[in-house]
Motif scaffolding. Structure first.
Motif, PDB file in Angstrom:
ATOM      1  N   ASN A 287      -6.285  -1.880  -3.390  1.00  0.00           N
ATOM      2  CA  ASN A 287      -5.919  -2.398  -2.011  1.00  0.00           C
ATOM      3  C   ASN A 287      -7.169  -3.074  -1.185  1.00  0.00           C
ATOM      4  OD1 ASN A 287      -4.053  -2.862   0.540  1.00  0.00           O
ATOM      5  ND2 ASN A 287      -5.550  -1.139   1.194  1.00  0.00           N
TER       6      ASN A 287
ATOM      7  N   GLY B  33      -1.038   3.638  10.929  1.00  0.00           N
ATOM      8  CA  GLY B  33      -1.335   2.789  12.315  1.00  0.00           C
ATOM      9  C   GLY B  33      -2.505   1.882  11.969  1.00  0.00           C
TER      10      GLY B  33
ATOM     11  N   ASP C 191      -4.221   5.797  -3.375  1.00  0.00           N
ATOM     12  CA  ASP C 191      -3.556   7.157  -3.797  1.00  0.00           C
ATOM     13  C   ASP C 191      -2.359   7.229  -3.120  1.00  0.00           C
ATOM     14  OD1 ASP C 191      -6.057   8.855  -2.102  1.00  0.00           O
ATOM     15  OD2 ASP C 191      -4.530   7.811  -1.358  1.00  0.00           O
TER      16      ASP C 191
ATOM     17  N   TYR D 209      -2.406   6.635   2.852  1.00  0.00           N
ATOM     18  CA  TYR D 209      -2.938   5.421   3.345  1.00  0.00           C
ATOM     19  C   TYR D 209      -4.262   5.580   3.509  1.00  0.00           C
ATOM     20  CZ  TYR D 209       1.527   3.149   5.382  1.00  0.00           C
ATOM     21  OH  TYR D 209       2.597   2.842   5.456  1.00  0.00           O
ATOM     22  N   ASP D 210      -5.204   4.481   2.502  1.00  0.00           N
ATOM     23  CA  ASP D 210      -6.615   4.358   2.530  1.00  0.00           C
ATOM     24  C   ASP D 210      -7.599   5.514   2.343  1.00  0.00           C
ATOM     25  OD1 ASP D 210      -5.943   2.575   5.529  1.00  0.00           O
ATOM     26  OD2 ASP D 210      -5.932   1.843   3.486  1.00  0.00           O
TER      27      ASP D 210
END
Ligand SMILES: Nc1nc2c(c(=O)[nH]1)N[C@@H](CN(C=O)c1ccc(C(=O)N[C@@H](CCC(=O)O)C(=O)O)cc1)CN2
Ligand SMILES: NCC(=O)N[C@@H]1O[C@H](COP(=O)([O-])[O-])[C@@H](O)[C@H]1O
Length: 308
Positions: A200, A213, A239, A242-243
């Motif tokens: 990503n 968010g 994974d 998120y992030d």
């Protein structure tokens, strides 16, 4: 851990960084050479894609001399006898790529263009989106790339469930999944099916300004509101959260005192387009190495003992 300080050169020594006039131009941080105080890394065992493990020595040279060093560390080698560039030959099958988007798709377009001009040893074989009418989906349709919907959205007539998505990507023989402005959580079924094969790009220097968010302009507004002096894109493995996946590559840009969120977003996006293409080029050339502590590294194209 024997490789505690393998990449200290990545942390800019701000005291030596020159002061910058208030201007909208990019700058490059000078990264300190690895000083003799850092433990030398003579030979480390790294995992290589084939699963074989072989010792590799990393000399104490400056691993990255500036924040803008190309991840591919320049793939051309000029042949003094012929006076023209000789591109390093890439062997092996071209990788099959799936790209996930939710918006305009400028990162997707950069990757597709790199594939068409031949610098990227892979092909985008399918586009996945949760917004059938987004710019990325329109670009895919205009370029003959199949578009599939995921997840099934309330206001969309079609869409796949996670297991059907896995089956569909398997049928396309996808090797690598690239998230590029995709705004939905990738399900664990996909992460397990494509282990260490989903990356990503995020528009901040993770782990700062990431997580639920934190997407799009919200990220740049938070960077400015907190008074951060630097920002830039991060490419990381995905994974189940998120992030929070392992960081693979980053670029640094300045945040200027009078920046608007839009100006910062544009500066970061320019770097994203270059960074993502260079990272995907490296992955398609099997230049990924996993350090023993689980940190992924990209091997220089010029010198296999150097990392970007
Ligand atoms: N399992 C994972 N899925 C996804 C990741 C990831 O790292 N692991 N990265 C995101 C991309 N992303 C940041 O890079 C990100 C995207 C979206 C959100 C977010 O908060 N989304 C909102 C919904 C927004 C919308 O529907 O318009 C939410 O979940 O409430 C945070 C980070 C892609 N997937
Ligand atoms: N957290 C995810 C996130 O914010 N991703 C960001 O969305 C934009 C998509 O632009 P694009 O559609 O033009 O590539 C990019 O800036 C990307 O970093």
């Amino acid at each position: 851990m024997e490789i505690q300080h393998i990449l200290p050169g990545f942390s800019p020594k701000l005291s030596s960084a020159p002061s910058f006039p208030i201007s909208k131009q990019l700058f490059s941080l000078k990264f300190p050479l690895l000083s003799s105080s850092y433990p030398s890394i003579q030979s480390q065992n790294f995992e290589v894609p084939s699963g074989a493990v072989y010792p590799m020595s990393i000399s104490q040279k400056d691993i990255c001399s500036s924040s803008r060093r190309r991840v591919s560390c320049s793939s051309n080698t000029a042949d003094p006898n012929k006076g023209h560039e000789v591109r390093a030959q890439v062997t092996g099958r071209r990788k099959k790529l799936a790209v996930f988007v939710s918006g305009g798709g400028s990162n997707f377009r950069s990757i597709h263009e790199a594939s068409k001009r031949g610098s990227l040893h892979g092909d985008v074989v399918v586009l996945v989106t949760n917004k059938s009418e987004c710019g990325g989906a329109e670009y895919a349709r205009n370029n003959g790339i199949p578009v599939i919907m995921f997840p099934k959205a309330k206001d969309e007539s079609d869409g796949l469930c996670p297991n059907d998505l896995v089956d569909t990507l398997r049928r396309f023989e996808v090797d690598l999944i690239l998230l590029a402005g995709y705004l939905k959580l990738i399900p664990v079924e996909l992460i397990q099916a494509f282990e260490r094969s989903i990356i990503n790009i995020h528009p901040s220097l993770l782990p700062a300004f990431g997580g639920k968010g934190h997407y799009g302009m919200k990220v740049h507004k938070a960077v400015i509101a907190f008074g951060a002096r630097f920002s830039g894109p991060t490419v990381h493995f995905v994974d189940e959260h998120y992030d929070t996946g392992r960081i693979l590559a980053q670029r640094v840009v300045p945040v200027l005192a009078n920046d608007t969120a839009e100006e910062l977003a544009a500066r970061v996006l320019r770097e994203e387009h270059q960074l993502y293409v260079e990272v995907v080029e490296a992955l398609c050339e099997d230049r990924l190495v996993w350090r023993k502590d689980g940190v992924p590294l990209i091997r220089s194209k010029e010198n296999p003992d150097e990392f970007c």
